[in-house]
Design a protein around this motif. Structure first.
Motif, PDB file in Angstrom:
ATOM      1  N   ALA A 105     -10.960   2.276  11.185  1.00 40.42           N
ATOM      2  CA  ALA A 105     -11.923   1.813  10.187  1.00 40.42           C
ATOM      3  C   ALA A 105     -11.636   0.392   9.725  1.00 40.42           C
ATOM      4  O   ALA A 105     -12.476  -0.225   9.060  1.00 40.42           O
ATOM      5  N   ILE A 106     -10.470  -0.132  10.086  1.00 41.18           N
ATOM      6  CA  ILE A 106     -10.068  -1.444   9.584  1.00 41.18           C
ATOM      7  C   ILE A 106     -10.020  -2.496  10.682  1.00 41.18           C
ATOM      8  O   ILE A 106     -10.531  -3.602  10.512  1.00 41.18           O
ATOM      9  N   PHE A 110      -8.875  -9.805  12.293  1.00 38.61           N
ATOM     10  CA  PHE A 110      -8.533  -9.293  10.969  1.00 38.61           C
ATOM     11  C   PHE A 110      -9.332  -8.011  10.727  1.00 38.61           C
ATOM     12  O   PHE A 110      -9.393  -7.168  11.609  1.00 38.61           O
ATOM     13  N   ARG A 111      -9.928  -7.852   9.568  1.00 40.33           N
ATOM     14  CA  ARG A 111     -10.769  -6.669   9.340  1.00 40.33           C
ATOM     15  C   ARG A 111     -11.993  -6.748  10.235  1.00 40.33           C
ATOM     16  O   ARG A 111     -12.649  -7.789  10.333  1.00 40.33           O
ATOM     17  N   ARG A 112     -12.312  -5.657  10.873  1.00 44.07           N
ATOM     18  CA  ARG A 112     -13.368  -5.655  11.871  1.00 44.07           C
ATOM     19  C   ARG A 112     -14.719  -6.004  11.260  1.00 44.07           C
ATOM     20  O   ARG A 112     -15.069  -5.558  10.158  1.00 44.07           O
ATOM     21  N   ASN A 113     -15.444  -6.853  11.975  1.00 45.72           N
ATOM     22  CA  ASN A 113     -16.811  -7.242  11.599  1.00 45.72           C
ATOM     23  C   ASN A 113     -16.903  -7.808  10.182  1.00 45.72           C
ATOM     24  O   ASN A 113     -17.888  -7.591   9.478  1.00 45.72           O
ATOM     25  N   THR A 114     -15.866  -8.528   9.777  1.00 43.29           N
ATOM     26  CA  THR A 114     -15.842  -9.064   8.414  1.00 43.29           C
ATOM     27  C   THR A 114     -15.708 -10.581   8.432  1.00 43.29           C
ATOM     28  O   THR A 114     -14.795 -11.125   9.052  1.00 43.29           O
ATOM     29  N   ILE A 115     -16.638 -11.245   7.770  1.00 47.61           N
ATOM     30  CA  ILE A 115     -16.576 -12.687   7.556  1.00 47.61           C
ATOM     31  C   ILE A 115     -16.286 -12.921   6.076  1.00 47.61           C
ATOM     32  O   ILE A 115     -16.913 -12.305   5.211  1.00 47.61           O
ATOM     33  N   VAL A 116     -15.345 -13.796   5.797  1.00 51.05           N
ATOM     34  CA  VAL A 116     -14.914 -14.014   4.419  1.00 51.05           C
ATOM     35  C   VAL A 116     -15.551 -15.282   3.860  1.00 51.05           C
ATOM     36  O   VAL A 116     -15.364 -16.375   4.399  1.00 51.05           O
ATOM     37  N   HIS A 117     -16.319 -15.115   2.795  1.00 54.08           N
ATOM     38  CA  HIS A 117     -16.937 -16.250   2.102  1.00 54.08           C
ATOM     39  C   HIS A 117     -16.311 -16.481   0.726  1.00 54.08           C
ATOM     40  O   HIS A 117     -16.531 -17.532   0.121  1.00 54.08           O
ATOM     41  N   TYR A 173      -1.441 -13.121  -9.702  1.00 56.09           N
ATOM     42  CA  TYR A 173      -2.232 -14.327  -9.418  1.00 56.09           C
ATOM     43  C   TYR A 173      -3.718 -13.986  -9.327  1.00 56.09           C
ATOM     44  O   TYR A 173      -4.559 -14.658  -9.912  1.00 56.09           O
ATOM     45  N   CYS A 174      -4.029 -12.918  -8.588  1.00 59.16           N
ATOM     46  CA  CYS A 174      -5.433 -12.518  -8.459  1.00 59.16           C
ATOM     47  C   CYS A 174      -5.945 -11.825  -9.717  1.00 59.16           C
ATOM     48  O   CYS A 174      -7.153 -11.815  -9.977  1.00 59.16           O
ATOM     49  N   LEU A 175      -5.014 -11.209 -10.475  1.00 60.60           N
ATOM     50  CA  LEU A 175      -5.378 -10.470 -11.684  1.00 60.60           C
ATOM     51  C   LEU A 175      -6.425  -9.410 -11.345  1.00 60.60           C
ATOM     52  O   LEU A 175      -6.211  -8.590 -10.475  1.00 60.60           O
ATOM     53  N   GLY A 176      -7.569  -9.427 -11.997  1.00 61.10           N
ATOM     54  CA  GLY A 176      -8.584  -8.410 -11.732  1.00 61.10           C
ATOM     55  C   GLY A 176      -9.542  -8.777 -10.624  1.00 61.10           C
ATOM     56  O   GLY A 176     -10.477  -8.028 -10.331  1.00 61.10           O
ATOM     57  N   ARG A 177      -9.307  -9.922  -9.963  1.00 59.34           N
ATOM     58  CA  ARG A 177     -10.231 -10.402  -8.931  1.00 59.34           C
ATOM     59  C   ARG A 177      -9.629 -10.196  -7.541  1.00 59.34           C
ATOM     60  O   ARG A 177      -9.602 -11.104  -6.719  1.00 59.34           O
ATOM     61  N   THR A 178      -9.149  -9.009  -7.287  1.00 58.60           N
ATOM     62  CA  THR A 178      -8.474  -8.712  -6.029  1.00 58.60           C
ATOM     63  C   THR A 178      -9.416  -8.060  -5.022  1.00 58.60           C
ATOM     64  O   THR A 178     -10.418  -7.447  -5.403  1.00 58.60           O
ATOM     65  N   ASP A 179      -9.083  -8.203  -3.740  1.00 66.75           N
ATOM     66  CA  ASP A 179      -9.836  -7.555  -2.664  1.00 66.75           C
ATOM     67  C   ASP A 179      -9.059  -6.380  -2.071  1.00 66.75           C
ATOM     68  O   ASP A 179      -9.405  -5.888  -0.997  1.00 66.75           O
ATOM     69  N   ALA A 180      -8.016  -5.943  -2.736  1.00 66.47           N
ATOM     70  CA  ALA A 180      -7.213  -4.829  -2.234  1.00 66.47           C
ATOM     71  C   ALA A 180      -8.051  -3.555  -2.173  1.00 66.47           C
ATOM     72  O   ALA A 180      -9.018  -3.392  -2.920  1.00 66.47           O
ATOM     73  N   TRP A 208      -3.350  -4.674   1.034  1.00 59.73           N
ATOM     74  CA  TRP A 208      -3.843  -6.035   0.809  1.00 59.73           C
ATOM     75  C   TRP A 208      -4.114  -6.728   2.143  1.00 59.73           C
ATOM     76  O   TRP A 208      -4.144  -7.945   2.215  1.00 59.73           O
ATOM     77  N   PHE A 209      -4.332  -5.924   3.171  1.00 57.04           N
ATOM     78  CA  PHE A 209      -4.590  -6.501   4.490  1.00 57.04           C
ATOM     79  C   PHE A 209      -5.853  -7.362   4.449  1.00 57.04           C
ATOM     80  O   PHE A 209      -6.883  -6.957   3.925  1.00 57.04           O
ATOM     81  N   ASP A 210      -5.751  -8.551   4.992  1.00 59.91           N
ATOM     82  CA  ASP A 210      -6.864  -9.495   5.105  1.00 59.91           C
ATOM     83  C   ASP A 210      -7.302 -10.068   3.757  1.00 59.91           C
ATOM     84  O   ASP A 210      -8.396 -10.615   3.637  1.00 59.91           O
ATOM     85  N   CYS A 211      -6.456  -9.945   2.745  1.00 56.11           N
ATOM     86  CA  CYS A 211      -6.799 -10.556   1.455  1.00 56.11           C
ATOM     87  C   CYS A 211      -6.433 -12.037   1.411  1.00 56.11           C
ATOM     88  O   CYS A 211      -6.722 -12.713   0.422  1.00 56.11           O
ATOM     89  N   HIS A 212      -5.798 -12.529   2.458  1.00 59.91           N
ATOM     90  CA  HIS A 212      -5.311 -13.906   2.447  1.00 59.91           C
ATOM     91  C   HIS A 212      -6.343 -14.914   2.930  1.00 59.91           C
ATOM     92  O   HIS A 212      -6.227 -16.104   2.643  1.00 59.91           O
TER      93      HIS A 212
END
Length: 290
Positions: free
Chosen positions: A181-182, A70-77, A31-38, A49-53
């Motif tokens: 680290a995560i 989720f991932r520390r100090n991370t905001i998802v835009h 589904y993500c194909l080459g546009r993954t955050d893994a 794939w933690f926090d890729c959702h």
């Protein structure tokens, strides 16, 4: 008489063979194909794939801005990957030359037979024969994952972790080393003097004994409903020899209450929620629409 192939149902490895998209490694999501955050774990040396959702949540959802759960100090835009139509997928396969795999000998494990950009921009290792069907590109859903296989994997990983089965638990030393680290989970971090913490989701020895004793002596089902679970207990240390249907029954019928007195309330609620999720997923009617 005419027949139409609506979709396939398989486990994950077979999904890769049927779709033509390799289902392991960082680019394993079709589904993500080459546009993954893994990303790659430093110590575990596996793809995570933690926090890729969170990118699939609505843009104003508060969880997108949460920096601690989720991932520390991370905001998802980031927005979800763009859905590709059948025509666009087939054009991408042809663009990378995956349709030439068979002509090169069919062995896509050989590097020289790989399509251009394989492993970097895509994971197309071949063009599936299903694309020869004139209507295949028009299907909205082409492949399905077998829920029984997924449910068994969930059950095995949960039980191996809470029972702390050697070499099978997901709460390994490497995972603890990757954790700082995560995530902000200081209570699960290895201390400076090398002391390994005892997590709240791991069962004490007396709790293990109580669980296995209950399964061996008290758990009863109608004849033919499930295997004899008492024979699936190995030396009061772990479960063995359980088939997919056995795990299916345990997850949906026993897990929601089996660990109520053996694990903390928060852990039990989470595990019960997983069991309830699979039960709702497998139900024949959609109760939410009533």
């Amino acid at each position: 008489m005419k027949a139409v192939l609506m979709w396939t149902i398989s486990d994950l490895p077979a999904y890769g063979m049927l779709s033509g998209w390799t289902r392991h490694g960082r680019l394993s999501s079709l589904y993500c194909l080459g546009r993954t955050d893994a990303f790659q774990l430093k110590y575990g040396r596996k793809t995570s794939w933690f926090d890729c959702h969170r990118r699939f949540l609505i843009i104003r959802d508060a969880y997108r801005r949460n920096k601690t759960l989720f991932r520390r100090n991370t905001i998802v835009h980031a927005l979800p990957p763009v859905y590709l139509t059948g025509e666009e997928l087939e054009a991408q396969i042809d663009h990378y030359g995956a349709q030439e795999t068979v002509k090169r000998g069919g062995n896509w494990h050989t590097p020289r037979n790989m399509p251009d950009g394989y492993g970097e921009h895509h994971h197309w290792h071949k063009k599936s024969i299903f694309w020869e069907l004139p209507y295949w590109k028009d299907h909205l859903l082409r492949h399905n994952l077998d829920v029984m296989h997924i449910e068994k994997n969930f059950f095995d990983n949960i039980m191996h972790t809470i029972l702390n089965v050697a070499e099978r638990t997901k709460d390994s030393k490497n995972s603890m080393l990757d954790l700082p680290a995560i995530c902000k989970r200081s209570e699960l971090h290895i201390t400076d003097d090398g002391e390994i913490p005892f997590p709240i989701f791991r069962m004490e020895s007396n709790a293990k004994a109580a669980l296995f004793c209950w399964v061996k002596e008290d758990v009863k089902f109608p004849d033919g409903y499930v295997s004899n679970l008492s024979k699936c207990v190995e030396e009061a240390q772990k479960f063995k020899g359980m088939k997919s249907h056995d795990c299916h029954v345990f997850m949906q019928r026993l897990l929601p209450f089996a660990l109520t007195e053996l694990l903390p309330e928060k852990v039990n609620e989470a595990l019960a929620g997983i069991g309830a999720f699979f039960r709702d997923l497998c139900t024949r009617t959609d109760e939410s629409r009533k």
